[in-house]
Scaffold this motif. Structure first.
Motif, short mmCIF file in Angstrom:
data_model
loop_
_atom_site.label_atom_id
_atom_site.label_comp_id
_atom_site.label_asym_id
_atom_site.label_seq_id
_atom_site.Cartn_x
_atom_site.Cartn_y
_atom_site.Cartn_z
N ARG A 1 0.84 -1.19 0.00
CA ARG A 1 0.00 0.00 0.00
C ARG A 1 0.88 1.25 0.00
NH1 ARG A 1 -4.73 -1.59 4.46
NH2 ARG A 1 -5.58 -3.36 3.27
N ILE A 2 0.53 2.19 -0.87
CA ILE A 2 1.29 3.43 -1.02
C ILE A 2 0.37 4.61 -0.73
CG2 ILE A 2 2.58 4.90 -2.63
CD1 ILE A 2 3.28 2.34 -4.19
N ALA B 1 4.45 2.75 2.33
CA ALA B 1 5.34 3.73 1.70
C ALA B 1 4.58 5.01 1.38
CB ALA B 1 5.96 3.15 0.43
N LEU B 2 5.32 6.09 1.19
CA LEU B 2 4.73 7.39 0.91
C LEU B 2 5.34 8.02 -0.32
CD1 LEU B 2 4.49 9.44 4.25
CD2 LEU B 2 2.60 8.71 2.79
N VAL B 3 4.50 8.72 -1.11
CA VAL B 3 4.97 9.63 -2.15
C VAL B 3 4.54 11.02 -1.73
CG1 VAL B 3 4.80 10.33 -4.56
CG2 VAL B 3 4.83 7.89 -3.97
N THR B 4 5.51 11.90 -1.53
CA THR B 4 5.22 13.28 -1.10
C THR B 4 5.52 14.23 -2.24
OG1 THR B 4 7.43 13.56 -0.17
CG2 THR B 4 5.72 12.73 1.30
N VAL C 1 9.93 6.39 1.55
CA VAL C 1 9.37 7.62 0.98
C VAL C 1 10.16 8.04 -0.26
CG1 VAL C 1 10.76 9.06 2.53
CG2 VAL C 1 8.71 10.01 1.47
N ILE C 2 9.41 8.50 -1.26
CA ILE C 2 10.00 9.13 -2.45
C ILE C 2 9.33 10.48 -2.62
CG2 ILE C 2 10.17 9.08 -4.97
CD1 ILE C 2 11.96 7.02 -4.02
N GLY C 3 10.13 11.52 -2.84
CA GLY C 3 9.60 12.84 -3.07
C GLY C 3 9.47 13.14 -4.56
#
Length: 327
Positions: free
Chosen positions: A7-8, A100-103, A124-126
C-alpha cells in the motif's frame, strides 16, 4: 524489487503548483498497474496526522490531468514539525497498513519527509512540485513551466499599456529565494532589466540600464523584480527609481498567486506524469529517502537531503542572454 510494499500513500504539501494533479494521477495509476493499493491523504501532513486518508482507484483520478491546484488539497503543518505530530502520523500509517509514501511538494515538504524517513524508516519518495524550480536533482520542477507561461502572458498584456502610454512598469513575480521565474520571464517578455535574489543590481546600475533604454528609444520599458530581490520588492525598487525620474509615469504590478493557478502546460503534464510513475517504480525497486527528478531527459534519484541542501543556482548563461537582449 521490494515485495513488501502493498500500500502506497500520496500527499501534496506546501504551496500548490500546476501539475500536482497530474502527478497524483500518475502515482495512483502506476500503483494500480503494479498491483498496489494507493491511498490519498488530504491536506498534506495535517491530513496524515488527522487520519484524513482514503483509498483511490483508477477512476478516482479521472479528469484531473488538466486541472490546476491539487484535488487532495494542501497545507503547511506546524504539528508535523513536532515529534508528537510525526508519531501520530506514523501510527495512522501503521493502522492503515500503508508501507510507503509519495510526497509531492518543495523543500519544506521534503524536509518533513526526510525527517519522517530518518525517525521511523518509512519508505518515501519525493516528487518535486513547486513553481520556484529551486530543488537540486532535477532540471525542472512541476509547475515552473506553467508559472513562467502565466507570467509572460500577463507581462505581454501589460506591455500593451506600457507602449500606449510611454510608461515604465515594474512587475513583481514570485521567487522569494530563487530568481528562476524572473529570469525566464525577463527573457521571454523582453524586459529591460531583471532583479533576482541571487544577484544585486544597485539603483545606480538600474538607472544606467534604463537611461540606455531611453536613449535607444525603446518603445516600452519593463523591469522584472523577483519578490525576494536584494534591492527589495517591486514597490520599493519603483520608489527608488521614481526619485531619479520624477516626471516619468511609473507603475507597479504584482502578479502574486496568479502564477500558481491555471491549467498546467503540456510540459508540466508530461513532467508530472513521468515523475509520478518514477516515484512508484522507485519505491518498488527499493529506493527510499530519495527524490525522483529528471536530468537530461532521464529519470534520476537524489537523496532528499541533497535535493534540499544543495543550492540550485540560476543559469549564468540565461542571465547573460537576458542582459544582451535588454538593449
Amino acid at each position: 524489487m521490494d515485495s513488501n510494499i502493498k500500500r502506497i500513500g500520496v500527499l501534496t504539501s506546501g504551496g500548490d503548483a500546476p501539475g500536482m494533479n497530474a502527478a497524483i494521477r500518475a502515482v495512483v495509476r502506476a500503483g494500480v498497474f503494479y498491483e498496489k493499493e494507493v491511498y490519498g491523504i488530504s491536506r498534506g501532513y495535517d491530513g496524515l496526522i488527522n487520519d484524513e486518508i482514503k483509498k483511490l482507484e483508477v477512476r478516482s483520478v479521472g479528469n484531473i490531468l488538466e486541472r490546476g491546484g491539487t484535488f487532495l488539497k494542501s497545507a503547511r503543518s506546524m504539528d508535523f514539525k513536532t515529534p508528537e505530530g510525526r508519531k501520530k502520523a506514523y501510527e495512522n500509517l501503521q493502522k492503515r497498513g500503508i508501507d510507503a509514501l509519495v510526497t509531492i511538494g518543495g523543500d519544506g515538504t521534503f524536509t518533513g519527509a526526510n525527517l519522517f524517513f530518518q525517525e521511523y524508516g518509512i519508505k518515501v519518495i519525493g516528487v518535486p512540485g513547486t513553481i520556484d524550480n529551486d530543488l537540486s536533482g532535477t532540471d525542472y520542477t512541476i509547475g515552473f513551466d506553467t508559472a513562467c507561461n502565466t507570467a509572460i502572458e500577463a507581462i505581454d498584456k501589460i506591455r500593451d499599456t506600457a507602449t500606449s502610454h510611454d510608461r515604465l512598469f515594474f512587475i513583481e513575480v514570485m521567487g522569494r529565494d530563487a530568481g528562476f521565474i524572473a529570469v525566464n520571464a525577463g527573457i521571454g517578455s523582453g524586459a529591460v532589466a531583471t532583479l533576482i535574489p541571487e544577484r544585486e543590481m544597485t539603483t545606480e546600475q538600474l538607472i544606467a540600464r534604463l537611461n540606455k533604454g531611453f536613449k535607444n528609444r525603446k518603445l516600452s520599458n519593463i523591469v522584472i523584480v523577483a519578490e525576494g530581490g536584494k534591492s527589495g520588492g517591486a514597490i520599493e525598487v519603483a520608489d527608488k527609481v521614481r526619485e531619479h525620474f520624477p516626471n516619468y509615469d511609473i507603475k507597479v504590478t504584482i502578479l502574486g498567486h496568479l502564477q500558481r493557478g491555471g491549467k498546467p502546460s503540456s510540459f508540466d503534464r508530461l513532467l508530472a506524469s513521468r515523475l509520478g510513475v518514477a516515484a512508484v517504480e522507485g519505491l518498488i525497486n527499493g529506493h527510499s529517502g530519495m527524490m525522483a527528478g529528471i536530468i537530461n531527459q532521464k529519470v534520476v534519484y537524489t537523496p532528499l537531503e541533497s535535493a534540499i541542501n544543495n543550492t540550485k543556482v540560476v543559469d549564468e548563461e540565461e542571465f547573460r542572454v537576458a542582459k544582451i537582449l535588454s538593449i
